[in-house]
Design a protein around this motif. Structure first.
Motif, PDB file in Angstrom:
ATOM      1  N   ALA B  36      14.187 -54.518 -72.410  1.00  0.00           N
ATOM      2  CA  ALA B  36      14.016 -54.564 -71.000  1.00  0.00           C
ATOM      3  C   ALA B  36      14.874 -55.710 -70.223  1.00  0.00           C
ATOM      4  O   ALA B  36      15.378 -55.204 -69.378  1.00  0.00           O
ATOM      5  N   LEU B  37      15.094 -56.598 -70.909  1.00  0.00           N
ATOM      6  CA  LEU B  37      16.074 -57.745 -70.347  1.00  0.00           C
ATOM      7  C   LEU B  37      17.371 -57.230 -70.272  1.00  0.00           C
ATOM      8  O   LEU B  37      18.250 -57.266 -69.159  1.00  0.00           O
ATOM      9  N   LYS B  38      17.843 -56.275 -71.331  1.00  0.00           N
ATOM     10  CA  LYS B  38      19.229 -55.712 -71.202  1.00  0.00           C
ATOM     11  C   LYS B  38      19.057 -54.819 -70.152  1.00  0.00           C
ATOM     12  O   LYS B  38      20.102 -54.828 -69.388  1.00  0.00           O
ATOM     13  N   ILE B  39      17.968 -53.951 -69.802  1.00  0.00           N
ATOM     14  CA  ILE B  39      18.202 -52.853 -68.783  1.00  0.00           C
ATOM     15  C   ILE B  39      18.259 -53.763 -67.406  1.00  0.00           C
ATOM     16  O   ILE B  39      18.947 -53.304 -66.356  1.00  0.00           O
ATOM     17  N   GLY B  40      17.560 -54.974 -67.233  1.00  0.00           N
ATOM     18  CA  GLY B  40      17.438 -55.754 -66.168  1.00  0.00           C
ATOM     19  C   GLY B  40      18.923 -56.176 -65.739  1.00  0.00           C
ATOM     20  O   GLY B  40      19.225 -56.390 -64.597  1.00  0.00           O
ATOM     21  N   GLU B  41      19.621 -56.265 -66.955  1.00  0.00           N
ATOM     22  CA  GLU B  41      21.102 -56.741 -66.614  1.00  0.00           C
ATOM     23  C   GLU B  41      21.875 -56.105 -65.988  1.00  0.00           C
ATOM     24  O   GLU B  41      22.914 -55.919 -65.431  1.00  0.00           O
ATOM     25  N   GLU B  42      21.599 -54.622 -66.639  1.00  0.00           N
ATOM     26  CA  GLU B  42      22.566 -53.322 -66.663  1.00  0.00           C
ATOM     27  C   GLU B  42      22.171 -52.445 -65.164  1.00  0.00           C
ATOM     28  O   GLU B  42      23.156 -51.851 -64.511  1.00  0.00           O
ATOM     29  N   ARG B  43      21.015 -52.738 -64.983  1.00  0.00           N
ATOM     30  CA  ARG B  43      20.838 -51.671 -63.890  1.00  0.00           C
ATOM     31  C   ARG B  43      19.932 -52.498 -62.505  1.00  0.00           C
ATOM     32  O   ARG B  43      19.407 -53.510 -62.769  1.00  0.00           O
TER      33      ARG B  43
END
Lengths: 149, 267
Positions: B36-43
């Motif tokens: 989720a943190l990765k998605i938070g950074e990307e989107r």
């Protein structure tokens, strides 16, 4: 004044409605303040030093350093300050570290919410103010950063 | 086969609101918070995305501690949010997540679930679930918050290491029957949605009311490991930010903002 005398005064104060008491005796002045509770855990004793003991020089340097174009990174929440992601992990940054904009500087934890705080600029960490595991207040300065263009 | 069925049910749940408007499902991932943190950074459109995994290879709790995450039995998911309120109010999401899980467990299984400050899910005096929130802030606003939730649903206790087994339980262990994981997941999301909407409107009273009703810490003799210190006393309740008010043996009071609570046994 003997230690047990001070203890007695503290005990008296605890059961009373008095919130602050200043005493001057034998050339020693001190003030006892009673607070219902503080928001963050604090190791500060109830006994406050006499106001005259507080020297101007003890007022933290950050304000002066911020004036020299340095950037203060403050805590957005009340919590516990951590320099690393876990007790075994290396610290995110140290004094002297070069940091990039968006790089994680520390974690402040409040109620199992781990708040990763990022640097807002490229720069050099000049100073880390709280110690690892120490409580911090809202708005308290955590880092002093010297920005680099 | 069982995993496929779980995946299908998770993905086909009826969610009309914001929370769970998009479900990202993994059979296995490192941890749903990491994903989720990765998605938070990307989107940018993160508010309401939910990441679910059937198992985790690096499930973790507070301060990097391991969270046992075997496949086919439990719930591991992370709710991503981008709330408009100040970071200073974000710890209220800890309370909202705990209240949502405890009341969803009670409604869905009939078990009496409680909350140990700040957000451990307690069934029958043992830990049945944990919640870990990770937040990124910048320029005094919230970039995103990841609310990671792990609930021991149908896990057999023999899987757990010896040091944590005595303090842990699963819902099925107490219920004596298998629980529908996907159904419980839907229930948690729908209860959380209501709590989140209230918080966005600035309404805190319902959250505090429910937290106080479900909490099992107040009135107990406790010790809290907080930062470098241990605070011991009686848990008196929570302050307006959710901090734990501890009455000290000296008669004073202290508010603890973070830490691990141990309820001390009566002598």
């Amino acid at each position: 004044m003997e230690l047990n005398e001070i203890k007695e005064i503290i005990d008296m104060l605890r059961d009373s409605d008095i919130s602050e008491l200043s005493i001057e005796k034998e050339g020693v002045k001190f003030t006892i303040k009673k607070e219902r509770y503080s928001h963050a855990v604090s190791a500060q004793p109830v006994l406050q030093p006499a106001p005259s003991v507080v020297k101007e020089a003890e007022i933290p340097a950050p304000a002066a350093e911020a004036d020299q174009g340095f950037i203060k990174v403050t805590s957005p929440i009340v919590g516990i300050f951590y320099t690393a992601s876990s007790p075994e992990a290396p610290p995110f940054v140290q004094a002297g570290s070069r940091v990039e904009k968006g790089q994680v500087l520390c974690i402040v934890e409040a109620m199992k919410l781990m708040n990763e705080i990022e640097s807002d600029c490229n720069g050099i960490v000049k100073k880390i103010l709280p110690g690892n595991g120490q409580p911090v207040e809202y708005g308290e300065t955590l880092f002093i950063i010297e920005p680099l263009s | 086969m069982k995993e496929d069925f779980f995946k299908k049910k998770i993905k086909s749940g009826i969610r009309r609101g914001k929370i769970g408007r998009e479900i990202i499902f993994f059979d296995s991932t490192s941890s749903t918070n990491i994903a989720a943190l990765k998605i938070g950074e990307e989107r940018a459109d993160t508010d309401g995305i939910v990441v679910v995994s059937d198992s985790q290879t690096k499930g973790r709790g507070r301060l990097g501690r391991r969270w046992e995450s075997p496949a086919g039995v439990n719930l591991y998911f992370t709710i991503l949010l981008k709330p408009s309120f100040s970071p200073a109010d974000a710890p209220l999401l800890t309370m909202a997540a705990a209240v949502s899980c405890a009341s969803a467990i009670s409604d869905f299984t009939g078990l009496k679930a409680g909350i140990k400050w700040p957000n451990d899910l307690i069934v029958n005096g043992k830990k049945a679930g944990g919640i870990l929130l990770e937040m990124k802030t910048g320029n005094e606003s919230i970039k995103y918050v990841a609310i990671g939730i792990g609930i021991n649903v149908n896990m057999g206790m023999d899987i757990l290491p010896d040091d944590i087994r005595p303090f842990s339980t699963s819902l099925s262990e107490k219920c004596g029957r298998e629980i529908d994981r996907a159904g419980l997941f839907d229930k948690v999301l729908s209860v959380f949605e209501g709590m989140y909407e209230s918080l966005l409107k600035g309404e805190r009273a319902p959250l505090f009311e429910q937290w106080n009703r479900l909490n099992v810490t107040t009135g107990k003799e406790i010790s809290v490991e907080t930062g470098n210190r241990v605070v011991t006393g009686i848990a008196e309740g929570i302050d307006e930010r959710g901090g734990l008010i501890v009455k000290l043996p000296s008669g004073g009071r202290e508010v603890v903002s973070a830490g691990d609570v141990t309820v001390l046994k009566k002598r």
